[in-house]
Write an enzyme that holds these catalytic residues in place. Structure first.
Site, PDB file in Angstrom:
ATOM      1  N   HIS A 152      -9.260  -0.411   2.717  1.00  0.00           N
ATOM      2  CA  HIS A 152     -10.025   0.051   3.885  1.00  0.00           C
ATOM      3  C   HIS A 152     -11.327  -0.721   4.051  1.00  0.00           C
ATOM      4  CE1 HIS A 152      -7.072   3.247   3.945  1.00  0.00           C
ATOM      5  NE2 HIS A 152      -7.364   3.491   2.687  1.00  0.00           N
ATOM      6  N   ASP A 209      -1.395  -0.801   4.924  1.00  0.00           N
ATOM      7  CA  ASP A 209      -1.800   0.599   5.063  1.00  0.00           C
ATOM      8  C   ASP A 209      -1.132   1.231   6.285  1.00  0.00           C
ATOM      9  OD1 ASP A 209      -3.666   2.895   4.373  1.00  0.00           O
ATOM     10  OD2 ASP A 209      -4.315   2.454   6.423  1.00  0.00           O
ATOM     11  N   ASP A 253      -4.318  -2.573  -3.395  1.00  0.00           N
ATOM     12  CA  ASP A 253      -5.612  -1.896  -3.550  1.00  0.00           C
ATOM     13  C   ASP A 253      -5.546  -0.807  -4.618  1.00  0.00           C
ATOM     14  OD1 ASP A 253      -4.261   0.155  -2.252  1.00  0.00           O
ATOM     15  OD2 ASP A 253      -5.457   0.061  -0.427  1.00  0.00           O
ATOM     16  N   ASP A 289       0.847  -1.190   0.000  1.00  0.00           N
ATOM     17  CA  ASP A 289       0.000   0.000   0.000  1.00  0.00           C
ATOM     18  C   ASP A 289       0.882   1.239   0.000  1.00  0.00           C
ATOM     19  OD1 ASP A 289      -2.391   1.358  -0.148  1.00  0.00           O
ATOM     20  OD2 ASP A 289      -2.924   1.093   1.959  1.00  0.00           O
ATOM     21  N   GLY A 290       0.310   2.332  -0.473  1.00  0.00           N
ATOM     22  CA  GLY A 290       0.958   3.632  -0.456  1.00  0.00           C
ATOM     23  C   GLY A 290       0.057   4.638   0.228  1.00  0.00           C
ATOM     24  N   GLU A 306       2.404   3.927  -4.137  1.00  0.00           N
ATOM     25  CA  GLU A 306       1.831   2.610  -4.458  1.00  0.00           C
ATOM     26  C   GLU A 306       2.832   1.796  -5.282  1.00  0.00           C
ATOM     27  OE1 GLU A 306      -0.969   1.272  -3.390  1.00  0.00           O
ATOM     28  OE2 GLU A 306      -2.274   2.922  -2.820  1.00  0.00           O
TER      29      GLU A 306
END
Length: 148
Positions: free
Chosen positions: A125, A135, A69, A9-10, A47
């Site tokens: 999320h 995250d 994501d 994740d970023g 990302e």
């Protein structure tokens, strides 16, 4: 080949602004967290960096289930990349590909690593434990660069 599961994740506080990337890697019972950040960046760059850093952390060719994501990264690597390369890193509308430096880095890592990668999208999320951990790591990367 070892089966490794990776979640990436970023994060970015402002876009552009301080950003972070994070990845959670699991092989059997072994788990590893990696994260980092940059003072002035974008969410898409973070990302991409999360995926690059996670794949570079693997020391041997692996079968990888990579969960992310970011549709930008997933579609970029699985759909758009061959056309960008064929056009000299230009889009269909003849514009320069954004983040071409990182796309080229990712392309090199994927093509030279020997990894067999399954790119799997997961809704961000939404309570997926691996995505939530990635995250949190990305946000830790932001805090690291903000605190100097």
């Amino acid at each position: 080949m070892k089966l490794v599961t990776i979640y990436t994740d970023g994060a970015c506080k402002g876009n552009p602004g301080p950003g972070g990337w994070g990845a959670f890697l699991r092989y059997g019972e072994t788990e590893r967290d990696v994260f980092g950040g940059e003072l002035l960046t974008t969410n898409n760059r973070m990302e991409l960096m999360a995926v690059i850093q996670a794949l570079q952390a693997l020391k041997h060719p692996c079968h990888v289930h990579l969960y992310l994501d970011s549709e930008y990264v997933r579609k970029g690597i699985t759909e758009w990349l061959p056309s960008w390369k064929a056009r000299g890193w230009r889009t269909a509308s003849k514009q320069a590909v954004k983040n071409a430096d990182l796309w080229q880095m990712l392309d090199k890592v994927v093509s030279q690593s020997g990894h067999h990668i399954e790119w799997r999208w997961v809704k961000g999320h939404s309570g997926d434990p691996g995505n939530e951990r990635a995250d949190a790591l990305a946000n830790q990367g932001v805090l690291t660069v903000q605190s100097g």
